[in-house]
Design a protein around this motif. Sequence first.
Motif, PDB file in Angstrom:
ATOM      1  N   LYS A   1      53.371 -48.469   4.617  1.00 33.21           N
ATOM      2  CA  LYS A   1      51.975 -48.163   4.891  1.00 33.21           C
ATOM      3  C   LYS A   1      51.106 -48.572   3.693  1.00 33.21           C
ATOM      4  CE  LYS A   1      52.537 -43.732   5.666  1.00 33.21           C
ATOM      5  NZ  LYS A   1      53.978 -43.546   5.508  1.00 33.21           N
ATOM      6  N   LEU A   2      50.108 -49.412   3.964  1.00 32.76           N
ATOM      7  CA  LEU A   2      49.192 -49.888   2.928  1.00 32.76           C
ATOM      8  C   LEU A   2      47.754 -49.664   3.399  1.00 32.76           C
ATOM      9  CD1 LEU A   2      50.944 -53.288   2.137  1.00 32.76           C
ATOM     10  CD2 LEU A   2      50.983 -51.243   0.706  1.00 32.76           C
TER      11      LEU A   2
ATOM     12  N   ILE B   1      58.272 -53.199   9.554  1.00 31.11           N
ATOM     13  CA  ILE B   1      56.883 -53.168  10.014  1.00 31.11           C
ATOM     14  C   ILE B   1      55.965 -52.828   8.848  1.00 31.11           C
ATOM     15  CG2 ILE B   1      55.216 -52.092  11.590  1.00 31.11           C
ATOM     16  CD1 ILE B   1      57.608 -51.335  13.376  1.00 31.11           C
ATOM     17  N   VAL B   2      54.897 -53.599   8.679  1.00 31.09           N
ATOM     18  CA  VAL B   2      53.886 -53.327   7.669  1.00 31.09           C
ATOM     19  C   VAL B   2      52.622 -52.848   8.374  1.00 31.09           C
ATOM     20  CG1 VAL B   2      52.427 -54.295   5.862  1.00 31.09           C
ATOM     21  CG2 VAL B   2      54.816 -55.034   6.068  1.00 31.09           C
ATOM     22  N   ILE B   3      52.139 -51.678   7.979  1.00 34.56           N
ATOM     23  CA  ILE B   3      50.885 -51.151   8.519  1.00 34.56           C
ATOM     24  C   ILE B   3      49.827 -51.251   7.436  1.00 34.56           C
ATOM     25  CG2 ILE B   3      49.715 -49.173   9.552  1.00 34.56           C
ATOM     26  CD1 ILE B   3      52.424 -48.089  10.386  1.00 34.56           C
ATOM     27  N   ALA B   4      48.809 -52.058   7.685  1.00 35.14           N
ATOM     28  CA  ALA B   4      47.727 -52.254   6.714  1.00 35.14           C
ATOM     29  C   ALA B   4      46.398 -52.154   7.458  1.00 35.14           C
ATOM     30  CB  ALA B   4      47.858 -53.609   6.030  1.00 35.14           C
ATOM     31  N   THR B   5      45.848 -50.955   7.518  1.00 36.31           N
ATOM     32  CA  THR B   5      44.659 -50.708   8.330  1.00 36.31           C
ATOM     33  C   THR B   5      43.478 -50.239   7.489  1.00 36.31           C
ATOM     34  OG1 THR B   5      45.083 -48.360   8.743  1.00 36.31           O
ATOM     35  CG2 THR B   5      46.165 -49.931  10.194  1.00 36.31           C
ATOM     36  N   ASP B   6      42.292 -50.491   8.034  1.00 35.82           N
ATOM     37  CA  ASP B   6      41.079 -49.899   7.494  1.00 35.82           C
ATOM     38  C   ASP B   6      40.945 -48.511   8.116  1.00 35.82           C
ATOM     39  OD1 ASP B   6      38.653 -49.544   6.211  1.00 35.82           O
ATOM     40  OD2 ASP B   6      37.796 -51.444   6.869  1.00 35.82           O
ATOM     41  N   SER B   7      39.938 -47.767   7.701  1.00 36.58           N
ATOM     42  CA  SER B   7      39.711 -46.437   8.266  1.00 36.58           C
ATOM     43  C   SER B   7      39.041 -46.547   9.636  1.00 36.58           C
ATOM     44  CB  SER B   7      38.807 -45.618   7.334  1.00 36.58           C
ATOM     45  OG  SER B   7      37.524 -46.221   7.235  1.00 36.58           O
ATOM     46  N   PHE B   8      39.090 -45.465  10.394  1.00 33.53           N
ATOM     47  CA  PHE B   8      38.266 -45.294  11.585  1.00 33.53           C
ATOM     48  C   PHE B   8      37.099 -44.425  11.130  1.00 33.53           C
ATOM     49  CE2 PHE B   8      41.758 -45.740  15.100  1.00 33.53           C
ATOM     50  CZ  PHE B   8      42.041 -47.011  14.633  1.00 33.53           C
ATOM     51  N   LYS B   9      36.017 -45.058  10.753  1.00 29.72           N
ATOM     52  CA  LYS B   9      34.929 -44.366  10.063  1.00 29.72           C
ATOM     53  C   LYS B   9      34.457 -43.119  10.800  1.00 29.72           C
ATOM     54  CE  LYS B   9      33.220 -48.298   7.431  1.00 29.72           C
ATOM     55  NZ  LYS B   9      34.437 -49.081   7.614  1.00 29.72           N
TER      56      LYS B   9
ATOM     57  N   LEU C   1      44.617 -44.105   5.391  1.00 31.03           N
ATOM     58  CA  LEU C   1      45.952 -43.537   5.201  1.00 31.03           C
ATOM     59  C   LEU C   1      46.341 -42.666   6.394  1.00 31.03           C
ATOM     60  CD1 LEU C   1      48.307 -43.450   3.255  1.00 31.03           C
ATOM     61  CD2 LEU C   1      47.286 -41.446   2.168  1.00 31.03           C
ATOM     62  N   GLU C   2      45.379 -41.934   6.945  1.00 33.44           N
ATOM     63  CA  GLU C   2      45.662 -41.114   8.127  1.00 33.44           C
ATOM     64  C   GLU C   2      45.993 -41.984   9.336  1.00 33.44           C
ATOM     65  OE1 GLU C   2      42.957 -37.125   7.248  1.00 33.44           O
ATOM     66  OE2 GLU C   2      42.021 -38.900   8.141  1.00 33.44           O
ATOM     67  N   VAL C   3      45.219 -43.051   9.534  1.00 35.42           N
ATOM     68  CA  VAL C   3      45.486 -43.962  10.650  1.00 35.42           C
ATOM     69  C   VAL C   3      46.894 -44.532  10.529  1.00 35.42           C
ATOM     70  CG1 VAL C   3      44.851 -46.154  11.730  1.00 35.42           C
ATOM     71  CG2 VAL C   3      43.063 -44.571  10.999  1.00 35.42           C
ATOM     72  N   ALA C   4      47.266 -44.957   9.329  1.00 36.96           N
ATOM     73  CA  ALA C   4      48.606 -45.510   9.111  1.00 36.96           C
ATOM     74  C   ALA C   4      49.684 -44.473   9.417  1.00 36.96           C
ATOM     75  CB  ALA C   4      48.739 -46.003   7.677  1.00 36.96           C
ATOM     76  N   GLY C   5      49.436 -43.222   9.032  1.00 36.14           N
ATOM     77  CA  GLY C   5      50.402 -42.158   9.303  1.00 36.14           C
ATOM     78  C   GLY C   5      50.568 -41.888  10.787  1.00 36.14           C
ATOM     79  N   TYR C   6      49.467 -41.877  11.515  1.00 33.71           N
ATOM     80  CA  TYR C   6      49.540 -41.663  12.964  1.00 33.71           C
ATOM     81  C   TYR C   6      50.322 -42.796  13.631  1.00 33.71           C
ATOM     82  CZ  TYR C   6      45.571 -38.522  12.002  1.00 33.71           C
ATOM     83  OH  TYR C   6      44.746 -37.547  11.500  1.00 33.71           O
TER      84      TYR C   6
END
Length: 385
Positions: free
Chosen positions: A38-39, A3-11, A17-22
Amino acid sequence: MKIVIATDSFKGSASSLEVAGYLENGIRRVLPDAEVTKLPLADGGEGTVDALVAALDGKYVECEVTGPLGEKVTAKFGLVGHRTAVIEMAEASGLPLIERKERDPFKTTTYGTGELIKAALDHGVDEILIGIGGSATNDGGAGMAQALGVSFKTSLNKEIGFGAKALENIQQIDISGLDPRLKATKITVLSDVTNPLCGETGASYIYGPQKGATQKDVQELDALLQRYGEQLESTLGKNIMNVEGAGAAGGLGAGLIAFCEAKLESGIEKVLDIIKLEDYVRGADLVITGEGKMDFQSVQGKAPIGVAKVAQKHHVPVVAVVGAEGYKIQEVYDHGIDLVVDIINKPMTLEEAMINVAPLTENAGGKIVRAYLLRKSVKEEEEKV
């Protein structure tokens, strides 16, 4: 399962990075042995420095610069790769640095952004990437240019002050003092904005109101940038005003083109290329992307759509996890997103959602994997038949 997690922030709530960790925490509750990469991402706006520093194992540099209203603020930029700096103009000249009641695009300056560029040059870089989202300014990048040695003189041969209002006093533009190191430095602007400097689709009309401008103010700001842009073109002999992206960040795009020979590129495409997303997506079973709010505007150069384009090339399903679904969300399904999962699981206020972003996002991570496994199970049964 890969699984690749590549997300923007939740402004305003969680970094990319926190969103990816959660999400990873939620995934591992269902699949403890999943291979998760995680990217963290950004599209040139908030979080661009953090995303590239994290992805490329870079480091931060802090410095004191001039804030949008002339006050001193502490800002950071990143050093990554081989002598490359990553700057967010919002660190020095952004809306988050000003209380709503203090927003005034006639006064705000990009001087601190110029100081950030100068600080990066002091570290011996030969390339600078500048994310220009979140601007509080409308000065056409004049403040930035002043910090780098450009002189804007009045009829009394005095230096103009800060802000868009001061542009009306320019009688002479002198670039003889411009930092010579800029000539040997490649400068790339990361942005999804294609607005020209002036006019109904320009910097003032489109972005002025969010910076505190009234409708009357917008007209005056546009006239100031029109005069300033004509002076730039006349003095420098360059086509500036109608270049796509010249109106980005209150005309900072124009200033960077004019004085720094900057090239404007799609923020998310450049970031995805730098972090080599395609190398991670190739062979993956699932890609999870996301942003704080997803709606029809997300298809216009936002991070999740950029991720989806890469995943489509390799026939990998894409799920977007979001804090909220907005207007015409169905349009994202025409651009490579297979499923949108909202983290909200019951009626709640925005404040409650922001406070509980960690457990809500972890829960969404588990849901996404369960949905994928269900899809896989159904597909396998169909193949047996």
